[in-house]
Design an enzyme around this catalytic site. Structure first.
Site, short mmCIF file in Angstrom:
data_model
loop_
_atom_site.label_atom_id
_atom_site.label_comp_id
_atom_site.label_asym_id
_atom_site.label_seq_id
_atom_site.Cartn_x
_atom_site.Cartn_y
_atom_site.Cartn_z
CD GLU A 194 32.80 -15.06 11.60
OE1 GLU A 194 32.56 -15.10 12.82
OE2 GLU A 194 33.39 -14.11 11.05
CB ALA A 219 29.51 -16.54 18.94
CG ASP A 257 40.38 -7.77 21.37
OD1 ASP A 257 40.24 -8.65 22.25
OD2 ASP A 257 39.41 -7.19 20.84
CG ASP A 269 36.59 -11.39 14.79
OD1 ASP A 269 36.27 -11.34 13.59
OD2 ASP A 269 35.76 -11.58 15.70
CB ALA A 282 30.66 -5.28 16.02
#
Length: 371
Positions: A121, A211, A239, A265, A299
């Site tokens: 990544e 992002a 999620d 993730d 995060a």
């Protein structure tokens, strides 16, 4: 092994009641002479899932760069129905990344989920959209650096992320498009830049919507460009935190269930309690389902791929068939392992997940053995 009378996710991506045969860890067309029998009546039987983008779980991070971490991650994942893993690196310097690659290369897949590849990544991303990545180590796309890391990994890097607007990106795509799947990530790219990148050979978008610039009617950006290139997969984090359910539904409609790849993730807190953790060398606070840096930046997640699939179905209105396809089939295709994983077909690795009608996990069969 024989799994009898289950509702099996078949090669046409539908459920049908039938038996599954596994010989010597591989799916077969007929039963053997001394098969173990599992009664699957009333249960869904789906292929083992493949997570192509997660960082850690159960207190470990792939970027710990240790065999202990890889094995603990593999053990956690297989117990949760994720039989194939492609963990992601974070943005670090080349020395740290080389150590991570060397360790992954030495891993032998003796137990737990199979380490099928690495998702690189970082560090070829944009500092303006770094998210939870450490901008101290962001690096321009570097062909030679990638080759050195790929050599250290023993060829395990299946995905590499770039911000196509950064200097050297287009040359990077031209040089590597036939060697590794390239994904757009952590980017400020406009439509024209992303369109050119996809035309040149980029095949994926990392955690769509996150992002990157949003989709706008006059500035469609990466999202609009991805829609226009039908060969491109798009990752979704379902999620319940990263993307609103309405947007998840719209994305499945926009791209179709043959292009969406569900990912978790997840970071190291997945499977653990609230508290203080880390990601990419940065402090992370976990409260409930939310993991954030000190400045509030999300995060990663604290879930796993099976839970994401269940959330997509039960809380977001995605058909079960589409969710299974996105978590098992498309994910395997996106990292070029569909010849061995991702469907219940004769000759493929015998990985099966049995779920009840509420999609609760009942059993995991990994390489023909019940976990």
């Amino acid at each position: 092994m024989v799994i009898k009378n289950a509702k099996v996710f078949n090669e046409d991506f539908q459920f049908e009641e039938k038996d599954i045969y596994i010989h010597h860890g591989v799916f077969a067309d007929s039963p053997g002479t001394e098969d173990e029998v599992i009664d699957g009546k009333g249960l869904y039987a789906i292929p083992g899932l493949t997570d192509v983008h997660f960082h850690g779980c159960d207190g470990y991070d792939f970027c710990d760069g240790t065999e202990e971490a890889i094995q603990a991650i593999a053990n956690y994942q297989v117990k949760n129905g994720i039989t194939n893993i492609v963990p992601a690196t974070m943005t670090f310097d080349e020395e740290r990344l080389t150590g991570i690659m060397n360790t992954a290369n030495a891993h032998e897949n003796r137990s737990g989920a199979d380490l099928c590849g690495i998702n690189m990544e970082g560090p070829f991303i944009s500092s303006a959209k770094k998210g939870a990545q450490n901008d101290r180590y962001i690096h321009s796309p570097d062909i030679d650096m990638f080759h050195r890391l790929q050599k250290a990994s023993g060829g395990l890097i299946k995905l590499v992320d770039i911000a196509p607007e950064e200097e050297g990106s287009m040359e990077f795509i031209d040089a590597l498009k036939d060697e590794v799947a390239i994904s757009i990530a952590h980017t400020t790219a406009d439509y024209d830049t992303a369109d050119l990148a996809f035309t040149k050979g980029v095949r994926q978008v990392t955690h769509l919507y996150n992002a990157m610039p949003p989709l706008s009617h006059r500035a469609p950006g990466v999202i609009g460009a991805a829609f226009d290139h039908k060969q491109v997969f798009v990752e979704l984090i379902c999620d319940g935190i990263h993307i609103h359910p309405s947007v998840v539904r719209a994305t499945f409609q926009l791209f179709g269930d043959d292009r969406v790849v569900l990912i978790s993730d997840s970071m190291m807190a997945a499977g653990l309690e609230d508290g203080d953790y880390s990601l990419g060398g940065q402090a992370v606070k976990v409260t409930g389902s939310l993991a954030t840096l000190k400045d509030g930046t999300i995060a990663g997640s604290v879930t796993n791929l099976l839970k994401c699939m269940r959330t997509a179905v039960q809380n977001m209105g995605i058909p079960l068939e589409s969710a299974v396809k996105a978590a098992a089939v498309n994910s395997a295709k996106s990292v070029s392992i569909y010849d061995r994983y991702g469907s219940i077909e004769s000759g493929k690795i015998g990985n099966v997940v049995l779920l009840d009608n509420n999609l609760n996990l009942v059993s995991v069969i990994h390489k023909g053995k019940k976990i």
